[in-house]
Design a protein around this motif. Structure first.
Motif, PDB file in Angstrom:
ATOM      1  N   ASN A  70      44.535  20.708  65.549  1.00 19.26           N
ATOM      2  CA  ASN A  70      45.475  21.216  66.550  1.00 19.26           C
ATOM      3  C   ASN A  70      45.989  22.587  66.092  1.00 19.26           C
ATOM      4  OD1 ASN A  70      47.719  21.796  68.159  1.00 19.26           O
ATOM      5  ND2 ASN A  70      48.524  19.718  68.081  1.00 19.26           N
ATOM      6  N   PRO A  71      45.873  23.628  66.919  1.00 21.04           N
ATOM      7  CA  PRO A  71      46.370  24.955  66.512  1.00 21.04           C
ATOM      8  C   PRO A  71      47.867  24.957  66.187  1.00 21.04           C
ATOM      9  CG  PRO A  71      45.124  25.099  68.568  1.00 21.04           C
ATOM     10  CD  PRO A  71      45.260  23.637  68.240  1.00 21.04           C
ATOM     11  N   ARG A  72      48.605  23.972  66.686  1.00 19.55           N
ATOM     12  CA  ARG A  72      50.032  23.849  66.391  1.00 19.55           C
ATOM     13  C   ARG A  72      50.294  22.703  65.415  1.00 19.55           C
ATOM     14  NH1 ARG A  72      49.018  24.687  71.385  1.00 19.55           N
ATOM     15  NH2 ARG A  72      49.353  22.572  72.101  1.00 19.55           N
ATOM     16  N   GLY A  73      49.243  22.282  64.697  1.00 20.64           N
ATOM     17  CA  GLY A  73      49.368  21.198  63.723  1.00 20.64           C
ATOM     18  C   GLY A  73      50.158  21.628  62.492  1.00 20.64           C
ATOM     19  N   ILE A  74      50.465  20.674  61.663  1.00 17.11           N
ATOM     20  CA  ILE A  74      51.316  20.933  60.498  1.00 17.11           C
ATOM     21  C   ILE A  74      50.702  21.952  59.530  1.00 17.11           C
ATOM     22  CG2 ILE A  74      50.482  18.905  59.222  1.00 17.11           C
ATOM     23  CD1 ILE A  74      53.456  18.624  58.247  1.00 17.11           C
ATOM     24  N   ILE A  75      49.427  21.837  59.246  1.00  8.45           N
ATOM     25  CA  ILE A  75      48.775  22.784  58.329  1.00  8.45           C
ATOM     26  C   ILE A  75      48.696  24.170  58.954  1.00  8.45           C
ATOM     27  CG2 ILE A  75      46.553  23.377  57.241  1.00  8.45           C
ATOM     28  CD1 ILE A  75      48.155  21.265  55.722  1.00  8.45           C
ATOM     29  N   GLN A  76      48.327  24.224  60.226  1.00  5.98           N
ATOM     30  CA  GLN A  76      48.187  25.509  60.894  1.00  5.98           C
ATOM     31  C   GLN A  76      49.528  26.250  60.960  1.00  5.98           C
ATOM     32  OE1 GLN A  76      46.973  22.580  61.745  1.00  5.98           O
ATOM     33  NE2 GLN A  76      44.823  22.779  62.275  1.00  5.98           N
ATOM     34  N   ARG A  77      50.611  25.540  61.262  1.00  6.09           N
ATOM     35  CA  ARG A  77      51.936  26.175  61.289  1.00  6.09           C
ATOM     36  C   ARG A  77      52.363  26.620  59.892  1.00  6.09           C
ATOM     37  NH1 ARG A  77      55.755  22.466  62.847  1.00  6.09           N
ATOM     38  NH2 ARG A  77      54.240  20.808  62.828  1.00  6.09           N
ATOM     39  N   ALA A  78      52.087  25.768  58.899  1.00  6.22           N
ATOM     40  CA  ALA A  78      52.442  26.130  57.520  1.00  6.22           C
ATOM     41  C   ALA A  78      51.672  27.366  57.062  1.00  6.22           C
ATOM     42  CB  ALA A  78      52.175  24.952  56.586  1.00  6.22           C
ATOM     43  N   LEU A  79      50.389  27.420  57.383  1.00  4.02           N
ATOM     44  CA  LEU A  79      49.586  28.596  57.023  1.00  4.02           C
ATOM     45  C   LEU A  79      50.179  29.871  57.597  1.00  4.02           C
ATOM     46  CD1 LEU A  79      45.980  27.206  57.516  1.00  4.02           C
ATOM     47  CD2 LEU A  79      46.807  28.367  55.453  1.00  4.02           C
ATOM     48  N   LYS A  81      53.254  30.454  58.553  1.00  3.61           N
ATOM     49  CA  LYS A  81      54.536  30.768  57.897  1.00  3.61           C
ATOM     50  C   LYS A  81      54.308  31.404  56.536  1.00  3.61           C
ATOM     51  CE  LYS A  81      58.160  27.694  59.462  1.00  3.61           C
ATOM     52  NZ  LYS A  81      59.098  26.664  59.046  1.00  3.61           N
ATOM     53  N   ILE A  82      53.414  30.811  55.769  1.00  2.00           N
ATOM     54  CA  ILE A  82      53.148  31.322  54.413  1.00  2.00           C
ATOM     55  C   ILE A  82      52.566  32.722  54.479  1.00  2.00           C
ATOM     56  CG2 ILE A  82      51.742  31.000  52.341  1.00  2.00           C
ATOM     57  CD1 ILE A  82      51.991  27.903  52.956  1.00  2.00           C
ATOM     58  N   LYS A  83      51.549  32.908  55.298  1.00  2.00           N
ATOM     59  CA  LYS A  83      50.882  34.217  55.376  1.00  2.00           C
ATOM     60  C   LYS A  83      51.795  35.280  55.984  1.00  2.00           C
ATOM     61  CE  LYS A  83      47.040  33.567  53.317  1.00  2.00           C
ATOM     62  NZ  LYS A  83      46.657  34.414  52.175  1.00  2.00           N
ATOM     63  N   ASN A  84      52.620  34.909  56.962  1.00  2.00           N
ATOM     64  CA  ASN A  84      53.556  35.877  57.549  1.00  2.00           C
ATOM     65  C   ASN A  84      54.594  36.338  56.535  1.00  2.00           C
ATOM     66  OD1 ASN A  84      52.347  35.932  60.062  1.00  2.00           O
ATOM     67  ND2 ASN A  84      53.699  34.382  60.924  1.00  2.00           N
ATOM     68  N   ASN A  85      54.965  35.457  55.605  1.00  2.00           N
ATOM     69  CA  ASN A  85      55.985  35.795  54.616  1.00  2.00           C
ATOM     70  C   ASN A  85      55.437  36.399  53.333  1.00  2.00           C
ATOM     71  OD1 ASN A  85      58.904  34.826  55.367  1.00  2.00           O
ATOM     72  ND2 ASN A  85      57.475  33.390  56.299  1.00  2.00           N
ATOM     73  N   PHE A  86      54.211  36.030  52.951  1.00  2.00           N
ATOM     74  CA  PHE A  86      53.707  36.448  51.641  1.00  2.00           C
ATOM     75  C   PHE A  86      52.381  37.198  51.688  1.00  2.00           C
ATOM     76  CE2 PHE A  86      56.307  32.652  51.081  1.00  2.00           C
ATOM     77  CZ  PHE A  86      57.284  33.156  50.238  1.00  2.00           C
ATOM     78  N   GLY A  87      51.697  37.167  52.821  1.00  2.00           N
ATOM     79  CA  GLY A  87      50.431  37.888  52.952  1.00  2.00           C
ATOM     80  C   GLY A  87      49.442  37.506  51.869  1.00  2.00           C
ATOM     81  N   ASP A  88      48.845  38.522  51.267  1.00  2.00           N
ATOM     82  CA  ASP A  88      47.823  38.295  50.248  1.00  2.00           C
ATOM     83  C   ASP A  88      48.390  38.032  48.855  1.00  2.00           C
ATOM     84  OD1 ASP A  88      45.803  38.548  52.095  1.00  2.00           O
ATOM     85  OD2 ASP A  88      45.537  40.698  51.753  1.00  2.00           O
ATOM     86  N   ARG A  89      49.714  37.966  48.732  1.00  2.00           N
ATOM     87  CA  ARG A  89      50.310  37.650  47.426  1.00  2.00           C
ATOM     88  C   ARG A  89      50.020  36.213  47.026  1.00  2.00           C
ATOM     89  NH1 ARG A  89      56.197  38.957  48.424  1.00  2.00           N
ATOM     90  NH2 ARG A  89      56.407  37.369  46.819  1.00  2.00           N
ATOM     91  N   VAL A  90      49.674  35.375  47.999  1.00  2.00           N
ATOM     92  CA  VAL A  90      49.354  33.979  47.721  1.00  2.00           C
ATOM     93  C   VAL A  90      48.018  33.641  48.367  1.00  2.00           C
ATOM     94  CG1 VAL A  90      50.651  33.095  49.710  1.00  2.00           C
ATOM     95  CG2 VAL A  90      50.217  31.594  47.776  1.00  2.00           C
ATOM     96  N   GLU A  91      47.187  32.934  47.620  1.00  2.00           N
ATOM     97  CA  GLU A  91      45.914  32.434  48.145  1.00  2.00           C
ATOM     98  C   GLU A  91      46.152  30.994  48.584  1.00  2.00           C
ATOM     99  OE1 GLU A  91      41.333  31.648  46.671  1.00  2.00           O
ATOM    100  OE2 GLU A  91      42.627  32.959  45.492  1.00  2.00           O
ATOM    101  N   VAL A  92      45.853  30.699  49.835  1.00  2.00           N
ATOM    102  CA  VAL A  92      46.120  29.370  50.377  1.00  2.00           C
ATOM    103  C   VAL A  92      44.806  28.665  50.702  1.00  2.00           C
ATOM    104  CG1 VAL A  92      47.374  28.032  52.093  1.00  2.00           C
ATOM    105  CG2 VAL A  92      48.256  30.258  51.399  1.00  2.00           C
TER     106      VAL A  92
END
Length: 139
Positions: A70-79, A81-92
């Motif tokens: 689901n594009p609005r699933g828990i992993i997709q939303r978390a991804l 949020k993480i990428k919007n806040n940290f970009g390439d500073r974190v590998e997910v």
């Protein structure tokens, strides 16, 4: 001459289990509520670890585990949020298993009789999951 290997924080991947809200799980399962994922990621980065692998525990489950893609699933939303806040500073990294999303708890899609796995359907669904994770920002 023998080459010495060293274990450093650059070699580590921190697992993060994300839930929709705070759940009481046994002491051996530490989870992070969705609304705390940015704070938790910041804490992990500050510890010197720049790779995380996220796992999701959704609110809804069904026989196919469709919340996993689901594009609005828990992993997709978390991804996002993480990428919007940290970009390439974190590998997910993300997990493609559907055991937390389907009713059987199996890692694939059950056959019509519920007695085994439907390999073709499982592979099709894994492709859907991988695409949805990539679109949401998984590395």
């Amino acid at each position: 001459m023998a080459h010495k290997e060293r274990l450093t924080r650059d070699n580590l991947v921190m697992p993060v289990i994300i839930t929709e809200k705070h759940h009481e799980f046994p002491n051996y399962l530490v989870t992070t509520p969705m609304n705390s994922i940015v704070t938790e990621t910041q804490r992990i980065l500050e510890s010197g670890i720049s790779r995380i692998m996220i796992f999701g525990i959704p609110m809804k489950r069904n026989s196919e585990g469709s919340e996993s893609w689901n594009p609005r699933g828990i992993i997709q939303r978390a991804l996002r949020k993480i990428k919007n806040n940290f970009g390439d500073r974190v590998e997910v990294l993300t997990d493609l298993c559907v055991c937390q999303y389907n009713l059987s708890g199996q890692c694939g899609t059950s056959n019509a009789q519920g007695l085994g796995m439907n390999n073709d359907r499982s592979l099709f669904n894994i492709k859907r999951i991988a695409l949805s994770h990539a679109e949401a920002g998984s590395d």
